[in-house]
Design a protein around this motif. Structure first.
Motif: not given
Length: 412
Positions: A276-288, A296-304, A333-338
């Motif tokens: 998700v962090e990679h996708v955010v980095k790719v889309l940041k120029p377009f979003a800007s 990217l909101l704070k997330n608990g854990g690192d799911a696989h 635009f907010k992104i959260q992982i639960k």
């Protein structure tokens, strides 16, 4: 009479069941087969007549397949059907044999000349034409029999009128049935052709739509590097990201060349947070560029999860890009992982124009889009990828309040 009608309808129904599709001429592709079937109809009609006018004079509906065959098949078919009917009539014998053969000869000789006209006119005019031909044929039979052979006419004129109406009605029904079959075959052929063209159109639109995502990202990085001075390390980071997007575009082309459902090249265990962090980095120029901030909101854990990395990126980019474009005035635009016990949810929230319940239900359909110039193929691809990764997409939206996508995947 019912038997005669069955003998006439039988080859027409067989043609509809087994004939090739999309052929507008009744005899073009199966001329030999249909000539044989109509020949059988003629013989059966003669063997099982339904009206006996005198001890030696019988009546049947053999002229119906003869006339229909001559109109749709042309002179050659007409000649063959005449030979069949003449041989059959000679085999039956009787005093009416000569007038019957003469009548069949006139029909076989004259009706093919009407074929060019018959093939140009509309359905109702065709029905009228075959009805008139049938009446004229029987009228010739009655008049010639009276003047040439002294057959009774005045005493049986009522019967002749009934026979004319019967045969006229049956041949009109046969012509209507054939025209209906041809119309259905033509419509089916047109539908198949339309579906092929639509498939090509979908393919072209989908390729262009999906290639636009990495191209826009590359364009954004190039514009940033053109307008600002960056350190060498930052430039190298941009170059690596652009190369990654070029590889993604190349992979997309390979996928669509196969033109099949998404096939995962390599399923592997991936970190949802990292991807998700990679996708955010790719889309940041377009979003800007669209005056949108991605948080990217704070997330608990690192799911696989088990996924094809490139396909996973593609699905998220399509959804997030749509959310960014839904905020023409800018916003966040907010992104959260639960993470739960068995699933991980990626929650994607925009502050855009929102959608109605009807529009939400149609998400994922090709060519449905809330954008004036959208094709809907981006969401269709995203839904397809998520489903094939055993995931689910839930959507909640309100007009003027934005949209929330809840994308869930099973944990490894």
């Amino acid at each position: 009479m019912i038997n005669n009608i069955f003998f006439i309808i039988f080859p027409i129904l067989l043609y509809q069941m087994f004939g090739a599709l999309g052929k507008r001429n009744f005899f073009v592709s199966h001329r030999v087969t249909l000539t044989i079937l109509f020949s059988i109809s003629i013989i059966l009609c003669m063997v099982f007549p339904y009206q006996i006018m005198t001890d030696q004079y019988i009546f049947d509906l053999r002229q119906v397949p003869m006339i229909v065959g001559a109109l749709y098949g042309g002179p050659l078919v007409s000649a063959i059907l005449f030979l069949v009917s003449a041989v059959g009539r000679i085999a039956i014998g009787g005093d009416g044999m000569y007038i019957a053969i003469l009548n069949q000869f006139v029909v076989a000789l004259g009706v093919p000349f009407l074929r060019p006209l018959y093939m140009r006119i509309n359905r109702l005019e065709k029905v009228g034409l075959v009805f008139v031909v049938s009446i004229l044929s029987l009228s010739f039979n009655a008049v010639a029999g009276y003047f040439l052979f002294g057959d009774p006419f005045h005493d049986v004129v009522g019967i002749w009128l009934m026979l004319m109406l019967n045969q006229g009605a049956i041949i009109s029904l046969a012509a209507l049935l054939i025209e209906h079959i041809l119309r259905q075959e033509y419509l089916l052929s047109s539908l198949v052709k339309h579906e092929k063209l639509e498939t090509v159109s979908n393919f072209a639109a989908s390729v262009s739509h999906e290639l636009r995502n990495p191209i826009q990202s590359i364009k954004g990085f190039v514009q940033l590097m053109k307008e600002h001075e960056y350190s060498r390390d930052k430039q190298l980071e941009f170059y690596d990201t652009m190369l990654s997007e070029i590889k993604a575009a190349d992979q997309l082309i390979e996928d669509y060349l196969v033109f099949a459902k998404p096939v995962f090249a390599k399923l592997e265990t991936v970190s949802v947070k990292t991807e998700v962090e990679h996708v955010v980095k790719v889309l940041k120029p377009f979003a800007s560029w669209q005056k949108v901030e991605i948080q990217l909101l704070k997330n608990g854990g690192d799911a696989h999860i088990l996924a094809d990395r490139q396909k996973f990126h593609q699905a998220l980019i399509n959804i997030i890009r749509n959310g960014i474009e839904a905020m023409p005035a800018g916003g966040t635009f907010k992104i959260q992982i639960k993470q739960s016990a068995s699933k991980v949810a990626i929650i994607l929230m925009d502050e855009g124009i929102g959608m109605s319940k009807e529009e939400v239900q149609r998400l994922g359909e090709p060519y449905f889009s809330t954008k004036s110039k959208g094709t809907g193929l981006g969401m269709m691809v995203a839904y397809s990828i998520v489903r094939q990764m055993n995931g689910e997409i839930g959507v909640h939206s309100e007009k003027g309040k934005g949209t929330v996508f809840n994308v869930e995947f099973p944990l490894v």
